[in-house]
Write a protein that holds these residues in place. Structure first.
Motif, PDB file in Angstrom:
ATOM      1  N   LEU A  96       4.133 -10.530   4.819  1.00  0.00           N
ATOM      2  CA  LEU A  96       2.436 -11.303   3.588  1.00  0.00           C
ATOM      3  C   LEU A  96       1.421 -10.763   4.459  1.00  0.00           C
ATOM      4  O   LEU A  96       0.857  -9.943   3.563  1.00  0.00           O
ATOM      5  N   PRO A  97       0.982 -11.370   5.774  1.00  0.00           N
ATOM      6  CA  PRO A  97      -0.203 -10.385   5.767  1.00  0.00           C
ATOM      7  C   PRO A  97      -0.373  -9.083   6.386  1.00  0.00           C
ATOM      8  O   PRO A  97      -1.112  -8.300   6.082  1.00  0.00           O
ATOM      9  N   ALA A  98       0.450  -8.457   7.258  1.00  0.00           N
ATOM     10  CA  ALA A  98       0.805  -7.256   7.359  1.00  0.00           C
ATOM     11  C   ALA A  98       0.483  -6.126   6.470  1.00  0.00           C
ATOM     12  O   ALA A  98      -0.080  -5.723   6.242  1.00  0.00           O
ATOM     13  N   ALA A  99       1.243  -6.643   5.108  1.00  0.00           N
ATOM     14  CA  ALA A  99       1.527  -5.602   3.419  1.00  0.00           C
ATOM     15  C   ALA A  99       0.437  -5.434   3.588  1.00  0.00           C
ATOM     16  O   ALA A  99      -0.113  -5.084   2.869  1.00  0.00           O
ATOM     17  N   TYR A 100      -0.583  -7.387   3.134  1.00  0.00           N
ATOM     18  CA  TYR A 100      -1.469  -7.114   2.676  1.00  0.00           C
ATOM     19  C   TYR A 100      -2.653  -6.382   2.931  1.00  0.00           C
ATOM     20  O   TYR A 100      -3.332  -5.228   2.580  1.00  0.00           O
ATOM     21  N   TYR A 101      -3.127  -6.592   5.135  1.00  0.00           N
ATOM     22  CA  TYR A 101      -4.066  -5.850   5.345  1.00  0.00           C
ATOM     23  C   TYR A 101      -3.518  -4.272   5.139  1.00  0.00           C
ATOM     24  O   TYR A 101      -4.330  -3.639   5.400  1.00  0.00           O
ATOM     25  N   THR A 102      -2.085  -3.644   5.239  1.00  0.00           N
ATOM     26  CA  THR A 102      -2.133  -2.307   5.497  1.00  0.00           C
ATOM     27  C   THR A 102      -2.225  -1.570   3.977  1.00  0.00           C
ATOM     28  O   THR A 102      -2.687  -0.429   3.911  1.00  0.00           O
ATOM     29  N   ALA A 103      -2.272  -2.343   2.449  1.00  0.00           N
ATOM     30  CA  ALA A 103      -2.183  -2.135   1.426  1.00  0.00           C
ATOM     31  C   ALA A 103      -3.814  -2.241   1.145  1.00  0.00           C
ATOM     32  O   ALA A 103      -4.223  -1.272   0.676  1.00  0.00           O
ATOM     33  N   ARG A 104      -5.249  -2.632   1.335  1.00  0.00           N
ATOM     34  CA  ARG A 104      -6.264  -3.240   1.392  1.00  0.00           C
ATOM     35  C   ARG A 104      -7.400  -2.685   2.406  1.00  0.00           C
ATOM     36  O   ARG A 104      -8.512  -2.199   2.103  1.00  0.00           O
ATOM     37  N   HIS A 105      -6.792  -2.084   3.847  1.00  0.00           N
ATOM     38  CA  HIS A 105      -7.566  -1.812   4.679  1.00  0.00           C
ATOM     39  C   HIS A 105      -7.382  -0.480   5.006  1.00  0.00           C
ATOM     40  O   HIS A 105      -6.395  -0.027   5.667  1.00  0.00           O
ATOM     41  N   ASN A 106      -8.205   1.051   5.079  1.00  0.00           N
ATOM     42  CA  ASN A 106      -7.666   1.785   5.688  1.00  0.00           C
ATOM     43  C   ASN A 106      -7.686   2.528   7.045  1.00  0.00           C
ATOM     44  O   ASN A 106      -8.998   3.194   7.460  1.00  0.00           O
ATOM     45  N   PHE A 107      -7.224   1.646   7.837  1.00  0.00           N
ATOM     46  CA  PHE A 107      -7.714   1.656   8.945  1.00  0.00           C
ATOM     47  C   PHE A 107      -6.627   2.789   9.845  1.00  0.00           C
ATOM     48  O   PHE A 107      -5.805   4.015   9.475  1.00  0.00           O
ATOM     49  N   ARG A 108      -7.141   3.121  11.216  1.00  0.00           N
ATOM     50  CA  ARG A 108      -6.891   4.287  11.747  1.00  0.00           C
ATOM     51  C   ARG A 108      -5.496   4.092  12.283  1.00  0.00           C
ATOM     52  O   ARG A 108      -4.950   3.100  12.543  1.00  0.00           O
ATOM     53  N   PHE A 109      -4.518   5.029  11.998  1.00  0.00           N
ATOM     54  CA  PHE A 109      -3.135   5.099  12.247  1.00  0.00           C
ATOM     55  C   PHE A 109      -2.234   4.412  11.302  1.00  0.00           C
ATOM     56  O   PHE A 109      -1.315   3.820  11.872  1.00  0.00           O
ATOM     57  N   ARG A 110      -2.782   3.950  10.245  1.00  0.00           N
ATOM     58  CA  ARG A 110      -2.243   3.341   9.298  1.00  0.00           C
ATOM     59  C   ARG A 110      -0.890   3.509   9.066  1.00  0.00           C
ATOM     60  O   ARG A 110       0.180   2.911   8.842  1.00  0.00           O
ATOM     61  N   THR A 111      -1.019   4.960   8.886  1.00  0.00           N
ATOM     62  CA  THR A 111       0.886   5.599   8.424  1.00  0.00           C
ATOM     63  C   THR A 111       1.649   5.408   9.773  1.00  0.00           C
ATOM     64  O   THR A 111       2.779   5.550   9.074  1.00  0.00           O
ATOM     65  N   GLY A 112       0.880   5.704  10.585  1.00  0.00           N
ATOM     66  CA  GLY A 112       2.053   5.437  11.815  1.00  0.00           C
ATOM     67  C   GLY A 112       2.630   4.368  11.717  1.00  0.00           C
ATOM     68  O   GLY A 112       3.589   4.530  12.835  1.00  0.00           O
ATOM     69  N   PHE A 113       1.814   3.423  11.276  1.00  0.00           N
ATOM     70  CA  PHE A 113       1.990   1.714  11.575  1.00  0.00           C
ATOM     71  C   PHE A 113       3.270   1.713  10.931  1.00  0.00           C
ATOM     72  O   PHE A 113       4.355   1.087  11.275  1.00  0.00           O
ATOM     73  N   LEU A 114       2.940   2.223   9.715  1.00  0.00           N
ATOM     74  CA  LEU A 114       4.055   1.675   8.291  1.00  0.00           C
ATOM     75  C   LEU A 114       5.717   2.951   8.336  1.00  0.00           C
ATOM     76  O   LEU A 114       6.318   2.598   8.063  1.00  0.00           O
ATOM     77  N   ILE A 115       4.715   4.276   9.246  1.00  0.00           N
ATOM     78  CA  ILE A 115       6.267   4.789   9.525  1.00  0.00           C
ATOM     79  C   ILE A 115       7.265   4.308  10.846  1.00  0.00           C
ATOM     80  O   ILE A 115       8.455   4.097  10.404  1.00  0.00           O
TER      81      ILE A 115
END
Length: 282
Positions: A96-115
């Motif tokens: 829940l917190p991981a998905a919410y943070y990645t959905a609401r914040h465009n931080f650096r390496f966000r796409t790499g983290f999800l991959i």
């Protein structure tokens, strides 16, 4: 009276396409249900009638089902509930917190983290059994319910993060901003606005994790070395001997093992429908 009947609208017959689709759907449903029917009928047979070529058992042995509660497998069923429930809670608390943070914040390496999270879904527990066993052995968690909870939670975390991230991303941020104007903080907006709208995704992640942990066999077979800590999927192996298989009791235990999952689906189905509209009206 005859004039009134003549103007009554005629009932239209279903279209041929609708009939064909419905027929195909019923056939597919029967194909999937048939193994469970055979499992139920076999669980009600006697040992002598297992080789008889009849669909229905000649004598209905209802004692095969009641023997489950006197064979000690109830404790293993409790272990399975603990593992499946604990893994589900662990996944939701982390995802829940991981998905919410990645959905609401465009931080650096966000796409790499999800991959990277998605890549972990590609590894199978079977291929990592030696490393998993060695790691839990060093921490003294072999033959423990906690080890099964951690493993099942870890291998189902990626799916939960991705599906919750998709649901959170589909919810407009303006709804949370409106909640901020009403005096809610970040957590207030999350629990009062965002989570109710994302409830279908939460329920989907819950179902996936619970059933995956409920059906897991290989890791539990390796890590749970004592009978009292074995989940039901492993304990049912006691009915499989070297020269003979106690099919009627094996299937009886399997029938009982499916009942909690059926009950979960019956309860979750209503919550999914309610979650589709919950929180949409302020």
């Amino acid at each position: 009276m005859a004039h009134a009947l003549s103007h009554r609208p005629r009932r239209q017959l279903p279209k041929i396409k609708t009939v064909i689709v419905a027929a195909v759907a019923y056939v597919i449903a029967l194909i999937f249900i048939f193994p469970y029917v055979i499992m139920l009928l076999t669980s009600l047979r006697s040992q002598e009638s297992l080789r008889e070529a009849t669909i229905l058992p000649p004598v209905w042995e209802w004692g095969n089902l009641t023997d489950f509660f006197t064979s000690g497998l109830v404790d293993n069923l409790v272990v399975t509930l603990q593992v499946a429930g604990g893994s589900t809670v662990l996944v939701l608390l982390v995802a829940l917190p991981a998905a919410y943070y990645t959905a609401r914040h465009n931080f650096r390496f966000r796409t790499g983290f999800l991959i990277l999270v998605l890549i972990t879904q590609m590894f199978q527990p079977t291929a990592m059994l030696v490393g998993i066993y060695r790691e839990f052995f060093q921490f003294g968690l072999v033959d423990s319910v906690w080890s099964l909870i951690l493993v099942n939670g870890g291998f189902n975390l990626a799916f939960a993060v991705w599906i919750l991230n998709a649901y959170f991303s589909s919810i407009p941020r303006e709804l949370e901003e409106a909640a901020f104007i009403d005096g809610n903080g970040r957590f207030g907006a999350l629990f009062r606005v965002t989570l109710p709208l994302a409830m279908p995704g939460v329920i989907t992640a819950l179902i996936f994790t619970f059933i995956a942990a409920w059906n897991e066999f290989v890791v539990a077979l390796v890590l749970a070395t004592s009978k009292e800590n074995q989940p039901l999927t492993v304990a049912l192996n006691s009915f499989i001997g070297q020269y003979q298989v106690d099919w009627q009791h094996l299937f009886a235990g399997s029938v009982i093992a499916t009942i909690p999952v059926i009950i979960l689906f019956a309860l979750i189905e209503r919550k999914v429908v309610g979650g589709l509209t919950a929180g949409s009206i302020k």
